[in-house]
Design an enzyme around this catalytic site. Sequence first.
Site, short mmCIF file in Angstrom:
data_model
loop_
_atom_site.label_atom_id
_atom_site.label_comp_id
_atom_site.label_asym_id
_atom_site.label_seq_id
_atom_site.Cartn_x
_atom_site.Cartn_y
_atom_site.Cartn_z
N HIS A 1 -4.63 6.27 -4.11
CA HIS A 1 -5.03 5.18 -3.24
C HIS A 1 -6.06 5.63 -2.21
CE1 HIS A 1 -1.59 3.15 -5.06
NE2 HIS A 1 -2.08 2.03 -4.57
N ASP B 1 4.32 2.06 -0.46
CA ASP B 1 3.64 0.97 -1.18
C ASP B 1 4.11 0.94 -2.64
OD1 ASP B 1 1.51 -1.11 -0.80
OD2 ASP B 1 0.57 -0.07 -2.46
N GLY C 1 0.37 -1.01 -6.71
CA GLY C 1 1.21 -0.14 -5.89
C GLY C 1 1.29 1.28 -6.40
N GLU D 1 3.07 -9.52 3.28
CA GLU D 1 1.70 -9.02 3.13
C GLU D 1 0.87 -10.15 2.53
OE1 GLU D 1 -0.68 -5.27 1.09
OE2 GLU D 1 1.16 -6.03 0.20
N GLY E 1 -2.95 10.58 -3.34
CA GLY E 1 -4.15 11.13 -3.94
C GLY E 1 -4.88 10.15 -4.83
N HIS F 1 -3.65 -8.81 -5.28
CA HIS F 1 -2.98 -10.03 -4.84
C HIS F 1 -3.50 -11.24 -5.61
CE1 HIS F 1 -0.98 -8.72 -0.88
NE2 HIS F 1 -1.32 -7.63 -1.54
N ASN G 1 -7.52 1.05 1.82
CA ASN G 1 -7.34 0.16 0.68
C ASN G 1 -7.47 -1.30 1.10
OD1 ASN G 1 -5.21 2.64 -0.14
ND2 ASN G 1 -6.60 1.93 -1.72
N ALA G 2 -8.31 -2.04 0.37
CA ALA G 2 -8.49 -3.47 0.59
C ALA G 2 -8.92 -3.77 2.02
CB ALA G 2 -7.23 -4.24 0.23
#
Length: 377
Positions: free
Chosen positions: A249, A271, A299, A128, A247, A140, A217-218
């Site tokens: 993310h 994740d 995560g 990833e 619920g 990250h 996400n992201a």
Amino acid sequence: MRYLLRNCTLYTGTTVLHHHALLVQEGRIAAILPELVAPDDVLAVDGRGLSVAPGLLDLQIYGAEGQLFSVSPGVESLEALARHTFWHGTTGFMATMPTNSLHMMHRALEVGLEFCKQQPGLLGIHLEGPYINPVKKGAHQEEFIHAPTVAEIEELLMRADGMLKMMTLAPEVATPAVVAKLREAGVILSAGHSNATYAQATAGFQNGFGAATHLFNAMSGLQGREPGLVGAVYDASAAQASIIADGVHCDFASVRISKKLMSERLFLITDAVTESQQGAYRFQRQGNHFVDEQGTLAGSALTLPLAVRNCVEQVGLPLAEALRMASLYPARVLGLDDQLGLLETGYTADFWLFDEDVNPVATARAGELMWHSEKSK
């Protein structure tokens, strides 16, 4: 080993069967038979009134039991992931390395190859990053983010020797030459950690990208004047996407809306990470999720059985469909749906048994059945 699993409800992936038995032989499903006509000269295993479904598949998990693959990419970390996932009805997992140094990426691939020679369960390595958009880096590490080159990709693929199965990267930073190299090697390209416009993302899905990583996400969101990556995922009929159904993310309503729009193209991942106080990724738990040292959402604390239960109880999906989202649909992403993801004659005998609350009670990989507690024996 040959045995007949009876006294259970079978969620085959295509239908729900009562009063049927599963005949397992030499690691594969030999037959599914009505109990009334099942042979009586075969070892019978009591399913104890539980439900049985195809083994779950997690295509994005980072750590468990205090072992974070992102920080310590060793056999010990993979063993922890293998134990943890198997205990939770998951017969195949993809260990994930987030944005990191080239040394760590190479190490993850080498360890994956070593591990697969010792024991089953690992489906491959999911990288990833680091070829992502820093605007959407999330948790990250920005110091490792950079644009890919063909030479760097060739080095990765050489070291991977087939172990690199999936890569998350931003479509807007991936050149056609890089995409072509990865696709030639059979790597599944997943759009994520991306600020792509709708046009950029759509072009990506038309030219080699087959999936999207942790929907919402992201990534650039869906807006009226710029549909972004989310809009492109919805619009691309062949694009599949993973989603984190905890619920936190994303709201459960977002899961429900996405499911209505994407149907069988939406699949579950955990994740999941674990607590870590060293290395580039340091996480602490907050309720049912983890954050980094800056408090950024990282995560989850999910297991796939919990994600399935959330899809039933919070999203309103039928149990059979929620189970497919964690088994058959990820198998399709990997191109393994002719072997995994169904209880069907000829398929690998990977399955799990669970109670009425979707709690795992036993798991079988290649027919080898293990009950998870002394109480269940």
